[in-house]
Design an enzyme around this catalytic site. Sequence first.
Site, mmCIF file in Angstrom:
data_model
loop_
_atom_site.group_PDB
_atom_site.id
_atom_site.type_symbol
_atom_site.label_atom_id
_atom_site.label_comp_id
_atom_site.label_asym_id
_atom_site.label_seq_id
_atom_site.Cartn_x
_atom_site.Cartn_y
_atom_site.Cartn_z
ATOM 1 N N SER A 190 6.789 -3.266 2.124
ATOM 2 C CA SER A 190 6.736 -2.848 3.586
ATOM 3 C C SER A 190 7.344 -3.815 4.224
ATOM 4 C CB SER A 190 4.803 -2.817 4.162
ATOM 5 O OG SER A 190 4.876 -3.284 5.143
ATOM 6 N N LYS A 219 3.113 -6.406 -0.171
ATOM 7 C CA LYS A 219 3.103 -5.379 -0.191
ATOM 8 C C LYS A 219 4.231 -4.667 -1.529
ATOM 9 C CE LYS A 219 0.256 -2.257 1.531
ATOM 10 N NZ LYS A 219 -0.081 -1.800 2.100
ATOM 11 N N GLU A 277 3.045 9.024 -3.995
ATOM 12 C CA GLU A 277 1.754 9.188 -2.836
ATOM 13 C C GLU A 277 3.133 10.362 -2.406
ATOM 14 O OE1 GLU A 277 1.642 5.641 -0.314
ATOM 15 O OE2 GLU A 277 1.595 5.082 -1.627
#
Length: 469
Positions: free
Chosen positions: A287, A293, A300
């Site tokens: 991130s 992260k 995804e």
Amino acid sequence: MSQSKKNEATTNKLWGGRFAEPTDAFVQRFTASEAFDRRLASQDIRGSIAHAQMLCAQNILSPADLAEIEMGLSQISDEIAQDNFDWRVDREDVHMNIEARLTEIIGDTGKKLHTGRSRNDQVATDIRLWLRESIDAVTLQLTRLQRGIVELAAAHAATIMPGFTHLQVAQPITFGHHLLAWYEMLDRDFGRLQDCRVRLNQSPLGAAALAGTTFPIDRMMTAETLGFDGPTRNSLDSVSDRDFAIEFTAAAALITTHLSRMSEELVLWTSAQFAFINIPDRFCTGSSIMPQKKNPDVPELVRGKTGRINGHLMALLTLMKSQPLAYNKDNQEDKEPLFDTVQTLHDCLRAFADMVPALVPNQENMRNAALEGFATATDLADYLVRRGVAFRDAHEVVGNAVAHCVAESCRLEDLPLTLLRSFYHDIDADVFEVLTLEGSVAARDHIGGTSPVQVAAAAATALKLLSSR
Ligand code: ARG
């Protein structure tokens, strides 16, 4: 573009004979497909060579004509491969770009190539050839992924995890068993791709514009040269049929639907709340704001691509809906959805095939999760059935025991024998073997069951099948 802008387009040399004025410049760009159907160039050239060879064998072209045509097409093939080909929008599509260039190179003989042929049967042939190769490339990635899944399953035939229904812990299973469920989904997909390949592998060449041709063509010969199983049976159907594109895209939609289900599980399993699986860093991204992260981007994104392929399927179905026979220009719209479906599907499968063998299960977390949620309650009920209790009554007895454990915040296997006997009198110490996770999975020892013995055998069978492909 302003109304006064001069019409700068020229009349198309290949069909302009009956036209009194040049095509409007915007209409020319609007109706052209060369920007995307150039992808069919190698199939188009192969189709043209097969057609010319047949015309020669039937004495419609002379051997000298054929030699020139073959020479010219081979030069064009090189030009395209070296990115040295002048694609022209005024030549509309891949077919006329190549034919016009052929005539530039070899002169008037190039004008004979289109004898007994139309762009309608030409494009139908090209897409079938292209899709046949694409199915083979996609199948290769699908098989790689299946192999990766099965190898991981074989390594984890005895690794315990919770099995879920309603996403609630249901019964213990092995990780290998779960993976082999993925394998089965993909194996049906393999079958669908093969079915589609068989049905598309008929040659439309010779159908010409729609009604066939007045020349004594040999459709068996062109079909054979191009690796088709035979010629199509009806010329009208041949130039209008795009079922194969729809069938393939439907199969692709189901494959990505399956991949999206796997993706969803991976996203869940890599979360801190599950922590069943680690996906190596090279398949993840971070991130820009949260330094801690590590996101499961590959699953995804694959989950997201499913929508895109479903959209292409709807586009193709709607394209063909209510189309009268035979060829209509609508069909030019089949290409972009089909091309993108192949590319997207291929990339999704490749990403998964690369990633799955690298997944690292956290066996301790998986096992601990299976210890929660009374996963062996059914095993206790089955134990009572073996002691003569009717299953429905056994269900009730175990339900009472579970309710007691919920109230006391303990597990079934923590209850002392005396307490267990207060729920049903005929229970012995051997019950504790039945209540273990290992005992539970080992007991499901039949075809399709989750016992490590069955999972190992199923994985071995699957591997053998895969290596025979
Ligand atoms: N570019 C066209 C297509 O993709 C080729 C066939 C055109 N035929 C015709 N008569 N306009 O469908």
